[in-house]
Write an enzyme that holds these catalytic residues in place. Structure first.
Site, short mmCIF file in Angstrom:
data_model
loop_
_atom_site.label_atom_id
_atom_site.label_comp_id
_atom_site.label_asym_id
_atom_site.label_seq_id
_atom_site.Cartn_x
_atom_site.Cartn_y
_atom_site.Cartn_z
N HIS A 470 7.21 -10.92 1.23
CA HIS A 470 8.48 -11.58 1.51
C HIS A 470 8.45 -13.09 1.28
CE1 HIS A 470 9.08 -8.03 4.54
NE2 HIS A 470 9.33 -7.66 3.29
N PRO A 471 7.86 -13.61 0.20
CA PRO A 471 7.87 -15.06 -0.01
C PRO A 471 9.30 -15.58 -0.15
CG PRO A 471 7.14 -13.92 -2.00
CD PRO A 471 7.19 -12.90 -0.91
#
Length: 559
Positions: A470-471
């Site tokens: 989930h960057p």
């Protein structure tokens, strides 16, 4: 002046890009080009939910990034898969439908981003979805993106939910009302046992439109600027460098790692970083690539007393054939639901507040996400801190547009992050020891019963923790000096340019990011079309304290 062949150019055919391609071309008035660096989404493993394991390390469908050695994680380089095909990461992810908490979006609005509170974004979530629960105050049933219940209950997940109840976490049948607390089954982005990526949900219905042109294997290398306005994109396709021009806007939808990379390659970003690589400074914007956030997952592995796990389903040719026939005949079974079926949101830190950790419960165990299943009945408890304080960065490796960016996650850099991670592991152990699970889980394989004490658990997290994919946050919207976009997602100080993807999040949402990115793109499409109808083409003001265009960048006529 020659008329540009396109009104809008979308850079990136991923989760957000496919939504934008559909919505911006829907009325037939606008000519839209979408560029995707990867190939079309033809692989069987994309469309089969359990194929997640096959695309995790795919050399073509996955960018296969690695962070720099992380000092806080034993100097390990941590693998960051990202989708490289139509649909982007929505074509290779774990299918989980989670929006986050209402407080996430109210916080965005409180930071000065008008129009991004929960009540503002909920209509876009609803518009996007075709939920098998049916329409209601929190859900839609007429949108393109299918969100499906897991039809068959699983003995292991039922035991986990019952165990959570013993710890005071109630059962829930919906994590997406804005209030997450509870344990239950996730909904999945599937339709009739097949993955429902944004390429399937949004792009496929739009592909026949004459005003929409999609180019795959088209790697963007930089933006074309005239004065203070972006007017096009340079890209490589078929071994040749090409250019495309946009009369209205260029929209970066390349994701939290590559949208800031493209900005910096184009001379828009931190001045010192650009000069270090010999890139002329077109616009000094110090926040580009800063504010990187990600969810760090810690995976606890358990042996299961009964042959009821996906490990068992995949162990022999006979069992593989059985579940394959089940999927072919009924579009159900293990092949139709992927890996993670159950979830849990709760609070493990002291004091008031909303859930601060999330669990993914997989009916499979492997040494790493996407790895080969163990030869014994096993399951995985994956826990992550929902709102990390640690911040990393994305910078350039060189001025070469085909080189991967430099990613530094800086996991576990704050005491709060360290404490929450340890408390999450301890909660997992308490859950495994509850009555419904005590006899079903026969052994904690990792970290193992001999790993005791907070220091040892933190050391385990540093040695084995990994991304949960989930960057976010590297082109965040806001009004402060490090903001990159305004609340309409226009890049500060630059005309004709927006960013529409996970990078605009000021703070990471409390959960999986696919559904929020779809919402962002839905909302952005309305803003883009509204500005186009109004003929709005002013150059957005620079963020307070941000840089201005250099003299060299002012040469030429502003559009």
């Amino acid at each position: 002046m020659a008329v540009a062949p396109y009104d809008f150019i979308i850079v990136g055919g991923g989760t957000a890009g496919c939504v934008l391609a559909n919505r911006l071309s829907a009325d037939g008035r606008h000519r839209v080009l979408m560029l995707e660096a990867g190939p079309r989404d033809r692989s069987l493993w994309i469309h089969l939910p359990i194929g997640y394991a096959k695309t995790m390390f795919h050399k073509t469908l996955n960018w296969g990034f690695y962070t720099e050695p992380e000092p806080t994680m034993g100097d390990r380089r941590i693998y960051w898969p990202r989708g490289r095909t139509l649909g982007g990461s929505s074509s290779i992810n774990g299918l989980i439908f989670v929006r986050g908490q209402r407080e996430d979006y109210d916080h965005w609005a409180a930071l000065g981003n008008d129009g991004w509170s929960w009540k503002d974004v909920l209509p876009y979530f609803i518009r996007s979805e075709h939920n098998t629960k049916g329409a209601g105050p929190a859900h839609g049933s007429e949108g393109p993106l299918w969100c499906s219940d897991i039809g068959r209950r699983h003995e292991l997940i039922e035991a986990i939910i019952a165990g959570a109840g013993e710890l005071g976490v109630p059962r829930t049948d919906d994590f997406n009302t804005g209030d997450q607390e509870g344990a239950g089954y996730y909904q999945l982005f599937t339709r009739n046992g097949r993955r429902c990526s944004t390429a399937i949900a949004y792009l496929r219905p739009a592909r026949g439109r004459r005003n929409l042109h999609v180019e795959t294997d088209a790697h963007a290398t930089g933006l074309i600027l005239e004065g203070r306005r972006v007017v096009g994109v340079r890209y490589r396709r078929g071994g040749r460098m090409r250019e495309a021009r946009a009369g209205a806007e260029v929209i970066l939808a390349a994701g939290a790692l590559q949208s800031p990379q493209i900005l910096m390659l184009s001379g828009i970003g931190p001045e010192e970083e650009l000069k270090r690589h010999g890139i002329p400074v077109a616009h000094a914007l110090p926040g580009v690539g800063a504010n990187l956030q990600d969810h760090l997952q810690i995976r606890l592995l358990y042996r299961v007393a009964k042959p009821i796990t996906t490990n068992d389903d995949l162990r022999s040719l006979w069992s593989k054939a059985r579940i394959a026939v089940q999927w072919l005949l009924t579009r159900s079974g293990p092949l139709a639901v992927g890996i993670n079926q159950g979830g849990l949101f709760t609070r493990v830190m002291p004091g008031p507040g909303t859930p601060d950790v999330q669990f993914h419960f997989a009916t499979l165990s492997a040494d790493m996400a996407g790895g080969a299943p163990h030869p014994w009945s096993g399951c995985t408890f994956s826990v992550c801190q929902l709102r990390p304080e640690s911040r990393g960065s994305v910078t350039l490796r060189s001025a070469d547009p085909f080189a991967a960016p430099v990613m530094r996650a800086n996991y576990l850099a704050t005491e709060t992050d360290r404490r929450c991670t340890v408390e999450g592991i301890k909660f997992a152990r308490r859950l495994a020891a509850t009555g419904p699970l005590r006899d079903l889980l026969t052994e904690e394989v990792k970290p193992g019963a001999d790993t005791e004490g907070d220091d040892a658990l933190l050391a385990f997290a540093r040695a084995w923790g990994a991304t949960i994919f989930h960057p976010s946050g590297t082109c965040r919207m806001g009004t402060d000096p490090l903001a990159v976009t305004d609340a309409r997602l226009r890049v500060h100080g630059v005309g004709g340019l927006r960013v529409v993807d996970c990078s605009i999040m000021p703070t990471l949402v409390s959960g999986n990011t696919s559904a929020p990115v779809v919402m962002i793109a839905e909302k952005a499409s309305d803003m883009i079309l509204s500005d186009a109808r109004a003929g709005s083409r002013p150059i957005p003001a620079a963020a307070p304290g941000s840089g201005t265009f250099s003299d060299a960048a002012r040469e030429g006529s502003p559009a």
